[in-house]
Design a protein around this motif. Structure first.
Motif, PDB file in Angstrom:
ATOM      1  N   SER A  14      -3.643  -0.044  18.380  1.00 18.93           N
ATOM      2  CA  SER A  14      -2.714  -0.057  19.522  1.00 18.93           C
ATOM      3  C   SER A  14      -1.468  -0.891  19.216  1.00 18.93           C
ATOM      4  CB  SER A  14      -3.405  -0.567  20.786  1.00 18.93           C
ATOM      5  OG  SER A  14      -3.702  -1.949  20.675  1.00 18.93           O
ATOM      6  N   GLN A  15      -1.628  -1.960  18.450  1.00 25.26           N
ATOM      7  CA  GLN A  15      -0.494  -2.816  18.094  1.00 25.26           C
ATOM      8  C   GLN A  15       0.436  -2.166  17.074  1.00 25.26           C
ATOM      9  OE1 GLN A  15       0.016  -6.062  19.405  1.00 25.26           O
ATOM     10  NE2 GLN A  15      -1.521  -5.254  20.803  1.00 25.26           N
ATOM     11  N   LEU A  16      -0.117  -1.310  16.231  1.00 24.63           N
ATOM     12  CA  LEU A  16       0.628  -0.792  15.077  1.00 24.63           C
ATOM     13  C   LEU A  16       0.970   0.686  15.182  1.00 24.63           C
ATOM     14  CD1 LEU A  16      -1.538  -2.685  12.449  1.00 24.63           C
ATOM     15  CD2 LEU A  16       0.817  -3.232  13.100  1.00 24.63           C
ATOM     16  N   ALA A  17       1.016   1.206  16.390  1.00 26.83           N
ATOM     17  CA  ALA A  17       1.264   2.635  16.595  1.00 26.83           C
ATOM     18  C   ALA A  17       2.570   3.110  15.957  1.00 26.83           C
ATOM     19  CB  ALA A  17       1.258   2.957  18.086  1.00 26.83           C
ATOM     20  N   ASP A  18       3.553   2.231  15.835  1.00 20.53           N
ATOM     21  CA  ASP A  18       4.850   2.600  15.252  1.00 20.53           C
ATOM     22  C   ASP A  18       4.906   2.439  13.734  1.00 20.53           C
ATOM     23  OD1 ASP A  18       5.839   3.203  17.789  1.00 20.53           O
ATOM     24  OD2 ASP A  18       6.572   1.160  18.104  1.00 20.53           O
ATOM     25  N   TYR A  19       3.778   2.171  13.109  1.00 20.71           N
ATOM     26  CA  TYR A  19       3.712   1.936  11.666  1.00 20.71           C
ATOM     27  C   TYR A  19       2.767   2.958  11.025  1.00 20.71           C
ATOM     28  CZ  TYR A  19       6.082  -2.409  12.705  1.00 20.71           C
ATOM     29  OH  TYR A  19       7.002  -3.334  13.137  1.00 20.71           O
ATOM     30  N   PRO A  20       3.303   4.113  10.607  1.00 18.67           N
ATOM     31  CA  PRO A  20       2.442   5.179  10.083  1.00 18.67           C
ATOM     32  C   PRO A  20       1.579   4.752   8.892  1.00 18.67           C
ATOM     33  CG  PRO A  20       4.777   5.823   9.997  1.00 18.67           C
ATOM     34  CD  PRO A  20       4.702   4.484  10.633  1.00 18.67           C
ATOM     35  N   ASP A  21       2.127   3.929   7.995  1.00 19.43           N
ATOM     36  CA  ASP A  21       1.319   3.478   6.856  1.00 19.43           C
ATOM     37  C   ASP A  21       0.164   2.602   7.314  1.00 19.43           C
ATOM     38  OD1 ASP A  21       2.628   4.789   4.742  1.00 19.43           O
ATOM     39  OD2 ASP A  21       4.168   3.244   4.639  1.00 19.43           O
ATOM     40  N   ALA A  22       0.389   1.805   8.347  1.00 16.86           N
ATOM     41  CA  ALA A  22      -0.676   0.957   8.879  1.00 16.86           C
ATOM     42  C   ALA A  22      -1.765   1.804   9.537  1.00 16.86           C
ATOM     43  CB  ALA A  22      -0.114  -0.055   9.870  1.00 16.86           C
ATOM     44  N   ILE A  23      -1.371   2.867  10.225  1.00 14.08           N
ATOM     45  CA  ILE A  23      -2.354   3.751  10.856  1.00 14.08           C
ATOM     46  C   ILE A  23      -3.187   4.457   9.782  1.00 14.08           C
ATOM     47  CG2 ILE A  23      -2.651   5.797  12.321  1.00 14.08           C
ATOM     48  CD1 ILE A  23      -1.862   3.168  13.817  1.00 14.08           C
ATOM     49  N   ILE A  24      -2.549   4.892   8.708  1.00 13.29           N
ATOM     50  CA  ILE A  24      -3.290   5.503   7.596  1.00 13.29           C
ATOM     51  C   ILE A  24      -4.281   4.491   7.027  1.00 13.29           C
ATOM     52  CG2 ILE A  24      -3.078   6.377   5.224  1.00 13.29           C
ATOM     53  CD1 ILE A  24      -0.346   7.589   6.147  1.00 13.29           C
ATOM     54  N   ALA A  25      -3.834   3.258   6.860  1.00 12.52           N
ATOM     55  CA  ALA A  25      -4.726   2.208   6.341  1.00 12.52           C
ATOM     56  C   ALA A  25      -5.896   1.971   7.297  1.00 12.52           C
ATOM     57  CB  ALA A  25      -3.946   0.920   6.110  1.00 12.52           C
ATOM     58  N   LEU A  26      -5.619   1.934   8.591  1.00 10.45           N
ATOM     59  CA  LEU A  26      -6.703   1.743   9.568  1.00 10.45           C
ATOM     60  C   LEU A  26      -7.686   2.912   9.530  1.00 10.45           C
ATOM     61  CD1 LEU A  26      -4.759   0.266  12.601  1.00 10.45           C
ATOM     62  CD2 LEU A  26      -6.519  -0.887  11.246  1.00 10.45           C
ATOM     63  N   LEU A  45      -5.756   3.919  -4.928  1.00 10.33           N
ATOM     64  CA  LEU A  45      -5.939   5.128  -5.735  1.00 10.33           C
ATOM     65  C   LEU A  45      -5.073   6.272  -5.208  1.00 10.33           C
ATOM     66  CD1 LEU A  45      -9.803   4.959  -6.264  1.00 10.33           C
ATOM     67  CD2 LEU A  45      -8.043   4.671  -8.032  1.00 10.33           C
ATOM     68  N   SER A  46      -4.922   6.353  -3.887  1.00 13.17           N
ATOM     69  CA  SER A  46      -4.140   7.441  -3.285  1.00 13.17           C
ATOM     70  C   SER A  46      -2.650   7.345  -3.605  1.00 13.17           C
ATOM     71  CB  SER A  46      -4.350   7.479  -1.766  1.00 13.17           C
ATOM     72  OG  SER A  46      -3.617   6.455  -1.113  1.00 13.17           O
ATOM     73  N   VAL A  47      -2.176   6.141  -3.978  1.00  3.22           N
ATOM     74  CA  VAL A  47      -0.759   5.980  -4.336  1.00  3.22           C
ATOM     75  C   VAL A  47      -0.570   5.749  -5.834  1.00  3.22           C
ATOM     76  CG1 VAL A  47      -0.011   5.244  -2.044  1.00  3.22           C
ATOM     77  CG2 VAL A  47      -0.749   3.516  -3.699  1.00  3.22           C
ATOM     78  N   GLY A  48      -1.597   6.094  -6.615  1.00  2.00           N
ATOM     79  CA  GLY A  48      -1.466   6.069  -8.065  1.00  2.00           C
ATOM     80  C   GLY A  48      -1.741   4.746  -8.740  1.00  2.00           C
ATOM     81  N   GLN A  49      -2.242   3.767  -7.998  1.00  2.00           N
ATOM     82  CA  GLN A  49      -2.617   2.509  -8.636  1.00  2.00           C
ATOM     83  C   GLN A  49      -4.042   2.626  -9.161  1.00  2.00           C
ATOM     84  OE1 GLN A  49      -1.676  -1.070  -6.573  1.00  2.00           O
ATOM     85  NE2 GLN A  49       0.449  -0.493  -6.317  1.00  2.00           N
ATOM     86  N   THR A  50      -4.385   1.753 -10.096  1.00  2.00           N
ATOM     87  CA  THR A  50      -5.713   1.820 -10.691  1.00  2.00           C
ATOM     88  C   THR A  50      -6.438   0.488 -10.548  1.00  2.00           C
ATOM     89  OG1 THR A  50      -4.685   1.322 -12.814  1.00  2.00           O
ATOM     90  CG2 THR A  50      -5.163   3.632 -12.375  1.00  2.00           C
ATOM     91  N   GLY A  95       4.500  -4.410  -3.283  1.00  2.00           N
ATOM     92  CA  GLY A  95       3.575  -3.311  -3.526  1.00  2.00           C
ATOM     93  C   GLY A  95       3.847  -2.204  -2.529  1.00  2.00           C
ATOM     94  N   PRO A  96       3.083  -1.113  -2.624  1.00  2.00           N
ATOM     95  CA  PRO A  96       3.274   0.002  -1.690  1.00  2.00           C
ATOM     96  C   PRO A  96       3.033  -0.433  -0.240  1.00  2.00           C
ATOM     97  CG  PRO A  96       1.866   0.642  -3.532  1.00  2.00           C
ATOM     98  CD  PRO A  96       2.047  -0.838  -3.620  1.00  2.00           C
ATOM     99  N   ASP A  97       3.843   0.102   0.669  1.00  2.00           N
ATOM    100  CA  ASP A  97       3.718  -0.250   2.083  1.00  2.00           C
ATOM    101  C   ASP A  97       2.323   0.026   2.638  1.00  2.00           C
ATOM    102  OD1 ASP A  97       6.358  -1.043   2.069  1.00  2.00           O
ATOM    103  OD2 ASP A  97       7.107   0.683   3.205  1.00  2.00           O
ATOM    104  N   ILE A  98       1.667   1.035   2.126  1.00  2.00           N
ATOM    105  CA  ILE A  98       0.349   1.405   2.637  1.00  2.00           C
ATOM    106  C   ILE A  98      -0.700   0.312   2.380  1.00  2.00           C
ATOM    107  CG2 ILE A  98      -0.582   2.628   0.619  1.00  2.00           C
ATOM    108  CD1 ILE A  98      -1.373   4.851   2.721  1.00  2.00           C
ATOM    109  N   LEU A  99      -0.414  -0.603   1.460  1.00  2.00           N
ATOM    110  CA  LEU A  99      -1.359  -1.679   1.140  1.00  2.00           C
ATOM    111  C   LEU A  99      -1.044  -2.985   1.872  1.00  2.00           C
ATOM    112  CD1 LEU A  99      -1.718  -1.006  -2.674  1.00  2.00           C
ATOM    113  CD2 LEU A  99      -3.381  -0.497  -0.869  1.00  2.00           C
ATOM    114  N   VAL A 100       0.049  -3.031   2.602  1.00  2.00           N
ATOM    115  CA  VAL A 100       0.438  -4.269   3.279  1.00  2.00           C
ATOM    116  C   VAL A 100      -0.570  -4.654   4.363  1.00  2.00           C
ATOM    117  CG1 VAL A 100       2.184  -5.307   4.782  1.00  2.00           C
ATOM    118  CG2 VAL A 100       2.881  -4.130   2.695  1.00  2.00           C
TER     119      VAL A 100
END
Length: 124
Positions: A14-26, A45-50, A95-100
């Motif tokens: 509910s707090q992060l509704a405006d953050y698509p990368d955060a929603i994907i992470a959740l 892995l989804s963003v090419g890191q190992t 790093g990638p936003d999706i990992l923040v």
């Protein structure tokens, strides 16, 4: 192994509704039954890191430590305000936003003071 409960996930969603990368992470945290380490590895892995070790999220968080442990951000996290911290970390491009979000949640679960304590050590 830090993890989130479903009620915590719902709260952050509910707090992060405006953050698509955060929603994907959740969403990934839900898939991983709340386990932050597993979710972070899958997201990486989804963003090419190992990721090459089981404590990979801890190592990733350490790369953000200097930024996270600024006094103003420590104060925000201590009050439970994650959005200013997320905004700041996304601008640093460490790093990638999706990992923040997994990094910020890891720091919260670890404890901000404990996480930042290595920066407070003074060499005599």
């Amino acid at each position: 192994m830090p993890s989130l409960t479903l009620s915590e996930i719902t709260y952050y969603r509910s707090q992060l509704a405006d953050y698509p990368d955060a929603i994907i992470a959740l969403d990934e945290i839900v898939v991983c039954d709340g386990d932050l380490d597993d979710a972070a590895i899958n997201l990486a892995l989804s963003v090419g890191q190992t990721p090459d070790r089981t404590d990979w999220l801890e190592g990733l968080a350490k790369r953000y430590r200097v930024e996270i442990c600024q006094e103003n951000l420590i104060n925000e996290l201590s009050q439970g305000h994650i959005i200013p911290v997320i905004n700041h970390l996304m601008t640093t491009k460490i790093g990638p936003d999706i990992l923040v979000l997994p990094v910020v949640l890891y720091v919260l679960k670890t404890g901000v003071d404990e996480f930042c304590s290595p920066l407070n050590l003074k060499i005599t």
